[in-house]
Design a protein around this motif. Structure first.
Motif, PDB file in Angstrom:
ATOM      1  N   ALA A  26       0.816  -1.211   0.000  1.00 45.09           N
ATOM      2  CA  ALA A  26       0.000   0.000   0.000  1.00 45.09           C
ATOM      3  C   ALA A  26       0.855   1.269   0.000  1.00 45.09           C
ATOM      4  CB  ALA A  26      -0.931   0.004   1.209  1.00 45.09           C
ATOM      5  N   GLY A  27       2.174   1.097   0.149  1.00 41.81           N
ATOM      6  CA  GLY A  27       3.060   2.265   0.144  1.00 41.81           C
ATOM      7  C   GLY A  27       3.037   3.070   1.430  1.00 41.81           C
ATOM      8  N   LEU A  28       2.600   2.460   2.516  1.00 40.76           N
ATOM      9  CA  LEU A  28       2.518   3.180   3.785  1.00 40.76           C
ATOM     10  C   LEU A  28       3.809   3.167   4.592  1.00 40.76           C
ATOM     11  CD1 LEU A  28      -1.064   2.185   4.931  1.00 40.76           C
ATOM     12  CD2 LEU A  28      -0.279   4.433   4.214  1.00 40.76           C
ATOM     13  N   VAL A  29       4.723   2.276   4.271  1.00 42.47           N
ATOM     14  CA  VAL A  29       5.984   2.180   5.007  1.00 42.47           C
ATOM     15  C   VAL A  29       6.977   3.158   4.398  1.00 42.47           C
ATOM     16  CG1 VAL A  29       7.889   0.675   5.676  1.00 42.47           C
ATOM     17  CG2 VAL A  29       5.551  -0.212   5.640  1.00 42.47           C
ATOM     18  N   GLN A  30       7.362   4.157   5.171  1.00 44.74           N
ATOM     19  CA  GLN A  30       8.296   5.174   4.688  1.00 44.74           C
ATOM     20  C   GLN A  30       9.530   5.214   5.578  1.00 44.74           C
ATOM     21  OE1 GLN A  30       6.131   8.856   4.441  1.00 44.74           O
ATOM     22  NE2 GLN A  30       4.560   7.982   3.132  1.00 44.74           N
ATOM     23  N   VAL A  45      -0.209   9.553   7.170  1.00 46.59           N
ATOM     24  CA  VAL A  45      -1.610   9.439   6.750  1.00 46.59           C
ATOM     25  C   VAL A  45      -2.284  10.797   6.919  1.00 46.59           C
ATOM     26  CG1 VAL A  45      -1.697   6.998   7.411  1.00 46.59           C
ATOM     27  CG2 VAL A  45      -2.422   8.740   9.050  1.00 46.59           C
ATOM     28  N   PRO A  46      -3.402  11.017   6.229  1.00 50.05           N
ATOM     29  CA  PRO A  46      -4.142  12.268   6.425  1.00 50.05           C
ATOM     30  C   PRO A  46      -4.581  12.406   7.883  1.00 50.05           C
ATOM     31  CG  PRO A  46      -4.946  11.105   4.478  1.00 50.05           C
ATOM     32  CD  PRO A  46      -4.009  10.173   5.202  1.00 50.05           C
ATOM     33  N   ALA A  47      -4.582  13.630   8.396  1.00 51.64           N
ATOM     34  CA  ALA A  47      -4.940  13.885   9.791  1.00 51.64           C
ATOM     35  C   ALA A  47      -6.309  13.308  10.138  1.00 51.64           C
ATOM     36  CB  ALA A  47      -4.897  15.378  10.081  1.00 51.64           C
ATOM     37  N   ALA A  48      -7.241  13.366   9.207  1.00 51.65           N
ATOM     38  CA  ALA A  48      -8.591  12.867   9.456  1.00 51.65           C
ATOM     39  C   ALA A  48      -8.626  11.352   9.639  1.00 51.65           C
ATOM     40  CB  ALA A  48      -9.515  13.270   8.304  1.00 51.65           C
ATOM     41  N   ALA A  62       3.716  -4.499  17.242  1.00 55.22           N
ATOM     42  CA  ALA A  62       3.628  -5.805  17.900  1.00 55.22           C
ATOM     43  C   ALA A  62       4.192  -6.912  17.021  1.00 55.22           C
ATOM     44  CB  ALA A  62       2.170  -6.097  18.265  1.00 55.22           C
ATOM     45  N   ALA A  63       3.885  -6.860  15.736  1.00 53.88           N
ATOM     46  CA  ALA A  63       4.374  -7.895  14.817  1.00 53.88           C
ATOM     47  C   ALA A  63       5.892  -7.854  14.701  1.00 53.88           C
ATOM     48  CB  ALA A  63       3.726  -7.722  13.445  1.00 53.88           C
ATOM     49  N   LEU A  64       6.449  -6.651  14.640  1.00 50.70           N
ATOM     50  CA  LEU A  64       7.906  -6.544  14.548  1.00 50.70           C
ATOM     51  C   LEU A  64       8.575  -6.983  15.846  1.00 50.70           C
ATOM     52  CD1 LEU A  64       8.343  -3.199  12.582  1.00 50.70           C
ATOM     53  CD2 LEU A  64       8.664  -5.531  11.734  1.00 50.70           C
ATOM     54  N   LYS A  65       8.013  -6.589  16.989  1.00 50.52           N
ATOM     55  CA  LYS A  65       8.582  -6.977  18.284  1.00 50.52           C
ATOM     56  C   LYS A  65       8.564  -8.488  18.474  1.00 50.52           C
ATOM     57  CE  LYS A  65       7.639  -2.709  20.759  1.00 50.52           C
ATOM     58  NZ  LYS A  65       6.794  -2.036  21.768  1.00 50.52           N
ATOM     59  N   ALA A  66       7.617  -9.171  17.828  1.00 57.98           N
ATOM     60  CA  ALA A  66       7.510 -10.629  17.949  1.00 57.98           C
ATOM     61  C   ALA A  66       8.550 -11.371  17.114  1.00 57.98           C
ATOM     62  CB  ALA A  66       6.108 -11.073  17.545  1.00 57.98           C
ATOM     63  N   MET A  67       9.254 -10.653  16.242  1.00 61.74           N
ATOM     64  CA  MET A  67      10.269 -11.311  15.409  1.00 61.74           C
ATOM     65  C   MET A  67      11.455 -11.751  16.268  1.00 61.74           C
ATOM     66  SD  MET A  67      10.395  -8.934  11.977  1.00 61.74           S
ATOM     67  CE  MET A  67      11.529 -10.086  11.151  1.00 61.74           C
ATOM     68  N   PRO A  68      11.987 -12.937  16.033  1.00 61.32           N
ATOM     69  CA  PRO A  68      13.157 -13.399  16.783  1.00 61.32           C
ATOM     70  C   PRO A  68      14.334 -12.438  16.613  1.00 61.32           C
ATOM     71  CG  PRO A  68      12.204 -15.189  15.493  1.00 61.32           C
ATOM     72  CD  PRO A  68      11.511 -13.928  15.071  1.00 61.32           C
ATOM     73  N   GLY A  69      14.945 -12.076  17.722  1.00 61.36           N
ATOM     74  CA  GLY A  69      16.116 -11.206  17.700  1.00 61.36           C
ATOM     75  C   GLY A  69      15.800  -9.713  17.686  1.00 61.36           C
ATOM     76  N   MET A  70      14.530  -9.362  17.619  1.00 61.04           N
ATOM     77  CA  MET A  70      14.145  -7.952  17.568  1.00 61.04           C
ATOM     78  C   MET A  70      14.112  -7.390  18.982  1.00 61.04           C
ATOM     79  SD  MET A  70      13.348  -5.544  15.344  1.00 61.04           S
ATOM     80  CE  MET A  70      12.650  -6.274  13.865  1.00 61.04           C
ATOM     81  N   ALA A  71      14.924  -6.372  19.232  1.00 64.38           N
ATOM     82  CA  ALA A  71      14.994  -5.773  20.563  1.00 64.38           C
ATOM     83  C   ALA A  71      14.300  -4.424  20.635  1.00 64.38           C
ATOM     84  CB  ALA A  71      16.452  -5.618  20.996  1.00 64.38           C
ATOM     85  N   ARG A  72      14.381  -3.644  19.543  1.00 64.89           N
ATOM     86  CA  ARG A  72      13.804  -2.302  19.566  1.00 64.89           C
ATOM     87  C   ARG A  72      13.019  -2.047  18.283  1.00 64.89           C
ATOM     88  NH1 ARG A  72      18.981   1.225  20.726  1.00 64.89           N
ATOM     89  NH2 ARG A  72      19.861  -0.401  19.449  1.00 64.89           N
ATOM     90  N   VAL A  73      11.839  -1.458  18.470  1.00 61.20           N
ATOM     91  CA  VAL A  73      10.966  -1.138  17.336  1.00 61.20           C
ATOM     92  C   VAL A  73      10.433   0.267  17.513  1.00 61.20           C
ATOM     93  CG1 VAL A  73       8.795  -1.712  16.189  1.00 61.20           C
ATOM     94  CG2 VAL A  73      10.288  -3.540  16.975  1.00 61.20           C
ATOM     95  N   SER A  74      10.408   1.009  16.427  1.00 63.21           N
ATOM     96  CA  SER A  74       9.831   2.350  16.447  1.00 63.21           C
ATOM     97  C   SER A  74       8.972   2.517  15.193  1.00 63.21           C
ATOM     98  CB  SER A  74      10.932   3.411  16.468  1.00 63.21           C
ATOM     99  OG  SER A  74      10.369   4.697  16.368  1.00 63.21           O
ATOM    100  N   VAL A  75       7.682   2.750  15.426  1.00 61.23           N
ATOM    101  CA  VAL A  75       6.767   3.024  14.332  1.00 61.23           C
ATOM    102  C   VAL A  75       6.105   4.358  14.629  1.00 61.23           C
ATOM    103  CG1 VAL A  75       4.772   2.263  13.006  1.00 61.23           C
ATOM    104  CG2 VAL A  75       6.378   0.570  13.908  1.00 61.23           C
ATOM    105  N   VAL A  76       6.331   5.339  13.784  1.00 57.08           N
ATOM    106  CA  VAL A  76       5.796   6.673  13.986  1.00 57.08           C
ATOM    107  C   VAL A  76       4.623   6.892  13.044  1.00 57.08           C
ATOM    108  CG1 VAL A  76       6.323   9.136  13.867  1.00 57.08           C
ATOM    109  CG2 VAL A  76       8.056   7.529  14.672  1.00 57.08           C
ATOM    110  N   LEU A  77       3.503   7.311  13.619  1.00 57.32           N
ATOM    111  CA  LEU A  77       2.316   7.656  12.826  1.00 57.32           C
ATOM    112  C   LEU A  77       2.288   9.169  12.703  1.00 57.32           C
ATOM    113  CD1 LEU A  77      -0.271   6.708  11.450  1.00 57.32           C
ATOM    114  CD2 LEU A  77      -1.410   6.889  13.653  1.00 57.32           C
ATOM    115  N   SER A  78       2.398   9.640  11.478  1.00 53.86           N
ATOM    116  CA  SER A  78       2.436  11.075  11.219  1.00 53.86           C
ATOM    117  C   SER A  78       1.212  11.462  10.423  1.00 53.86           C
ATOM    118  CB  SER A  78       3.711  11.416  10.431  1.00 53.86           C
ATOM    119  OG  SER A  78       3.725  12.763  10.095  1.00 53.86           O
ATOM    120  N   ALA A  79       0.509  12.484  10.901  1.00 51.35           N
ATOM    121  CA  ALA A  79      -0.705  12.940  10.208  1.00 51.35           C
ATOM    122  C   ALA A  79      -0.558  14.394   9.798  1.00 51.35           C
ATOM    123  CB  ALA A  79      -1.910  12.761  11.105  1.00 51.35           C
TER     124      ALA A  79
END
Length: 79
Positions: A26-30, A45-48, A62-79
């Motif tokens: 969907a092109g949402l991962v930047q 994403v649009p503010a609305a 949550a999905a990334l944190k569940a990956m073996p060996g994953m210690a730190r995850v950061s997902v920022v939602l910007s509107a």
């Protein structure tokens, strides 16, 4: 070491509520950054639609944190 292709596959398994496609398709991962034991990216994403995408952000984290060996995850939602 975390494999970038594995991270992308996990993210593509999270469904965009608007398009019905995975986040990658969907092109949402930047600005995806994958390191030895961490990964992070932004979703713009649009503010609305910020409330619609908050659970999507949480699911991606949550999905990334569940990956073996994953210690730190950061997902920022910007509107």
């Amino acid at each position: 070491m975390i494999d970038r292709a594995a991270v992308e596959a996990v993210l593509d398994g999270i469904v965009d509520p608007r398009s019905g496609r995975g986040l990658m398709g969907a092109g949402l991962v930047q600005g995806l950054v994958v390191g030895e034991d961490r990964a992070g990216f932004a979703m713009e994403v649009p503010a609305a639609e910020a409330a619609l995408y908050a659970p999507v952000r949480d699911a991606a984290e949550a999905a990334l944190k569940a990956m073996p060996g994953m210690a730190r995850v950061s997902v920022v939602l910007s509107a």
